[in-house]
Design a protein around this motif. Sequence first.
Motif, PDB file in Angstrom:
ATOM      1  N   SER A   1      -8.009  -1.385   6.851  1.00  0.00           N
ATOM      2  CA  SER A   1      -9.043  -0.824   6.392  1.00  0.00           C
ATOM      3  C   SER A   1      -7.890  -0.079   5.503  1.00  0.00           C
ATOM      4  CB  SER A   1      -9.675   0.716   6.581  1.00  0.00           C
ATOM      5  OG  SER A   1     -10.470  -0.118   8.215  1.00  0.00           O
ATOM      6  N   PHE A   2      -8.403   0.804   4.263  1.00  0.00           N
ATOM      7  CA  PHE A   2      -7.334   0.792   3.276  1.00  0.00           C
ATOM      8  C   PHE A   2      -7.771   2.134   2.087  1.00  0.00           C
ATOM      9  CE2 PHE A   2      -8.311  -2.817   0.491  1.00  0.00           C
ATOM     10  CZ  PHE A   2      -8.464  -2.511  -0.227  1.00  0.00           C
ATOM     11  N   GLY A   3      -7.000   3.353   1.967  1.00  0.00           N
ATOM     12  CA  GLY A   3      -7.195   4.029   0.482  1.00  0.00           C
ATOM     13  C   GLY A   3      -6.362   5.146   0.530  1.00  0.00           C
ATOM     14  N   TYR A   4      -7.234   6.314  -0.028  1.00  0.00           N
ATOM     15  CA  TYR A   4      -5.568   7.092  -0.364  1.00  0.00           C
ATOM     16  C   TYR A   4      -6.096   8.133   1.952  1.00  0.00           C
ATOM     17  CZ  TYR A   4      -5.466   6.920  -4.477  1.00  0.00           C
ATOM     18  OH  TYR A   4      -5.492   5.758  -6.058  1.00  0.00           O
ATOM     19  N   ALA A   5      -4.791   8.177   2.268  1.00  0.00           N
ATOM     20  CA  ALA A   5      -4.475   8.865   3.442  1.00  0.00           C
ATOM     21  C   ALA A   5      -5.065  10.755   3.136  1.00  0.00           C
ATOM     22  CB  ALA A   5      -3.331   8.330   3.837  1.00  0.00           C
ATOM     23  N   ASP A   6      -5.768  10.974   4.762  1.00  0.00           N
ATOM     24  CA  ASP A   6      -5.973  12.811   4.690  1.00  0.00           C
ATOM     25  C   ASP A   6      -4.967  13.498   4.783  1.00  0.00           C
ATOM     26  OD1 ASP A   6      -6.789  15.687   5.589  1.00  0.00           O
ATOM     27  OD2 ASP A   6      -8.635  14.386   5.617  1.00  0.00           O
ATOM     28  N   ARG A   7      -4.206  13.094   4.308  1.00  0.00           N
ATOM     29  CA  ARG A   7      -2.272  14.010   4.721  1.00  0.00           C
ATOM     30  C   ARG A   7      -1.992  15.387   6.078  1.00  0.00           C
ATOM     31  NH1 ARG A   7       1.077   9.637   4.423  1.00  0.00           N
ATOM     32  NH2 ARG A   7       0.882   8.069   2.124  1.00  0.00           N
ATOM     33  N   LEU A   8      -3.525  15.592   5.475  1.00  0.00           N
ATOM     34  CA  LEU A   8      -3.873  17.139   6.897  1.00  0.00           C
ATOM     35  C   LEU A   8      -4.419  17.131   7.825  1.00  0.00           C
ATOM     36  CD1 LEU A   8      -4.744  19.579   3.785  1.00  0.00           C
ATOM     37  CD2 LEU A   8      -1.993  19.357   5.001  1.00  0.00           C
ATOM     38  N   ALA A   9      -4.563  15.407   8.313  1.00  0.00           N
ATOM     39  CA  ALA A   9      -5.897  14.812   9.646  1.00  0.00           C
ATOM     40  C   ALA A   9      -4.425  15.279  10.413  1.00  0.00           C
ATOM     41  CB  ALA A   9      -6.222  13.786   9.344  1.00  0.00           C
ATOM     42  N   ALA A  10      -4.703  15.675  11.845  1.00  0.00           N
ATOM     43  CA  ALA A  10      -4.082  15.406  12.679  1.00  0.00           C
ATOM     44  C   ALA A  10      -3.992  14.475  13.537  1.00  0.00           C
ATOM     45  CB  ALA A  10      -4.385  16.360  13.877  1.00  0.00           C
ATOM     46  N   ALA A  11      -4.835  13.263  12.935  1.00  0.00           N
ATOM     47  CA  ALA A  11      -4.559  11.667  13.219  1.00  0.00           C
ATOM     48  C   ALA A  11      -3.595  11.330  12.830  1.00  0.00           C
ATOM     49  CB  ALA A  11      -6.158  11.272  13.032  1.00  0.00           C
ATOM     50  N   ASN A  12      -3.441  11.543  11.711  1.00  0.00           N
ATOM     51  CA  ASN A  12      -2.667  10.691  10.911  1.00  0.00           C
ATOM     52  C   ASN A  12      -0.953  11.646  10.947  1.00  0.00           C
ATOM     53  OD1 ASN A  12      -4.434   9.663   9.463  1.00  0.00           O
ATOM     54  ND2 ASN A  12      -4.984  10.718   8.010  1.00  0.00           N
ATOM     55  N   ASN A  13      -1.081  12.700  12.239  1.00  0.00           N
ATOM     56  CA  ASN A  13       0.481  13.705  12.077  1.00  0.00           C
ATOM     57  C   ASN A  13       1.163  12.851  13.344  1.00  0.00           C
ATOM     58  OD1 ASN A  13       0.941  14.416   8.990  1.00  0.00           O
ATOM     59  ND2 ASN A  13      -0.953  15.133   9.787  1.00  0.00           N
ATOM     60  N   MET A  14       0.997  11.847  13.982  1.00  0.00           N
ATOM     61  CA  MET A  14       1.683  11.699  15.251  1.00  0.00           C
ATOM     62  C   MET A  14       2.411  10.834  14.740  1.00  0.00           C
ATOM     63  SD  MET A  14      -1.206   9.412  17.354  1.00  0.00           S
ATOM     64  CE  MET A  14      -1.538   7.430  16.237  1.00  0.00           C
ATOM     65  N   VAL A  15       3.135  10.570  15.787  1.00  0.00           N
ATOM     66  CA  VAL A  15       4.304   9.840  15.404  1.00  0.00           C
ATOM     67  C   VAL A  15       4.690   8.923  16.778  1.00  0.00           C
ATOM     68  CG1 VAL A  15       7.422   8.895  14.781  1.00  0.00           C
ATOM     69  CG2 VAL A  15       5.663  11.246  13.616  1.00  0.00           C
ATOM     70  N   VAL A  16       4.252   7.774  16.822  1.00  0.00           N
ATOM     71  CA  VAL A  16       4.706   6.895  18.365  1.00  0.00           C
ATOM     72  C   VAL A  16       6.124   6.143  18.325  1.00  0.00           C
ATOM     73  CG1 VAL A  16       2.724   6.864  18.888  1.00  0.00           C
ATOM     74  CG2 VAL A  16       3.574   4.391  17.213  1.00  0.00           C
ATOM     75  N   GLY A  17       6.591   5.930  17.590  1.00  0.00           N
ATOM     76  CA  GLY A  17       8.282   5.273  17.041  1.00  0.00           C
ATOM     77  C   GLY A  17       8.610   4.254  17.407  1.00  0.00           C
TER      78      GLY A  17
ATOM     79  N   LEU B   1       0.686  -1.068   0.035  1.00  0.00           N
ATOM     80  CA  LEU B   1       0.302   0.335   0.481  1.00  0.00           C
ATOM     81  C   LEU B   1       1.037   1.189  -0.232  1.00  0.00           C
ATOM     82  CD1 LEU B   1      -2.383  -0.847   2.665  1.00  0.00           C
ATOM     83  CD2 LEU B   1      -2.852  -0.665  -0.088  1.00  0.00           C
ATOM     84  N   THR B   2       1.867   1.553   0.896  1.00  0.00           N
ATOM     85  CA  THR B   2       2.448   2.588   0.701  1.00  0.00           C
ATOM     86  C   THR B   2       3.583   2.746  -0.136  1.00  0.00           C
ATOM     87  OG1 THR B   2       3.079   1.936   3.616  1.00  0.00           O
ATOM     88  CG2 THR B   2       4.373   3.434   2.346  1.00  0.00           C
ATOM     89  N   ALA B   3       4.096   1.234  -1.076  1.00  0.00           N
ATOM     90  CA  ALA B   3       4.904   1.861  -2.023  1.00  0.00           C
ATOM     91  C   ALA B   3       3.931   2.004  -3.276  1.00  0.00           C
ATOM     92  CB  ALA B   3       5.806   0.180  -2.706  1.00  0.00           C
ATOM     93  N   HIS B   4       3.197   1.868  -3.242  1.00  0.00           N
ATOM     94  CA  HIS B   4       1.574   2.390  -4.708  1.00  0.00           C
ATOM     95  C   HIS B   4       0.866   3.835  -3.885  1.00  0.00           C
ATOM     96  CE1 HIS B   4       2.179  -2.150  -5.679  1.00  0.00           C
ATOM     97  NE2 HIS B   4       1.238  -1.244  -6.344  1.00  0.00           N
TER      98      HIS B   4
END
Length: 226
Positions: free
Chosen positions: A198-214, A161-164
Amino acid sequence: MHQQAEAFGQIVRSRRSMREFLPEPVSPGLITAVLDDAQQAPSNCNTQPWQVHVVSGSKRDELAAALIEADARGAFSPDYYFDMSDYPELYAGRAKSSAKARYDAIQVDRDDAAGRHKAMQLNLEFFGAPHVALLFMPPLGDSVRVASDMGMYGQTFLLSLTAHGLAGIPQTLLGMYADTVRATLGIDPQWKMLFGISFGYADRLAAANNMVVGRIPLTGSVTFHQ
C-alpha cells in the motif's frame, strides 16, 4: 561518489513502513516513475517474473470491501504457506517486539482482542492509502528463487517511493486472501500472489508512523571470512 553514498544511505534509513496515509492520490506520472525504478530490480537469470497490479480509485474501494467481507467469513486463501508459530524464538521475538511497539503507539492494549482485530483490519483497507500494488508471480519449481526476485522488486519499489517523497508498507496479510483479490480484479489463477504494498503520502503526524523498531547489529547476521 561520496554524495551518492550519503544520499542512498539516507533513503535506506528513512524508509519505514507507514500505517496511516493521507487521502491525496499520487499522480499517474509519479506512480509510473516509481514503477520504472522498480523495473530495474535484479532477478535470477534476468527472468523478471513479477506481475504487478496497481489498484486505485473506486476499484481500490471495491477490493477493500471484498477483503473485509472475506475476513468476516474466515475465507483465507493463501497461495503460499505461512505460520508464525513455525518461527523459533530468535525470530518470533523480533516480530513480537515490533507488534508491541505498534500497538503501544496506537494505544491498543495486549488484552484488547477487539481492538487488535480492528487494527489488523486496517491492513485490508490498505491503511487508508489511496493505492496498492499487488505482486503476483508464476509458480516455477519450488518458487523460492522467484520469491527472492519478488523481494528484490519490492525493496526497489519501496526505496523509490521514499526517494520520491512517498511512503509504502509491504503487507504479507494481503496475500492471505489471494482468491478474493483474483476474483475482484479478474486475475487468472495461474498467477500466485505473494504480497502487496500500500502506498501514497504518509500522514507524518500519525502516532502509528512515528515508532522506530530498529535493526539488530551486523554482528547478529554477518560473518566475515578472510
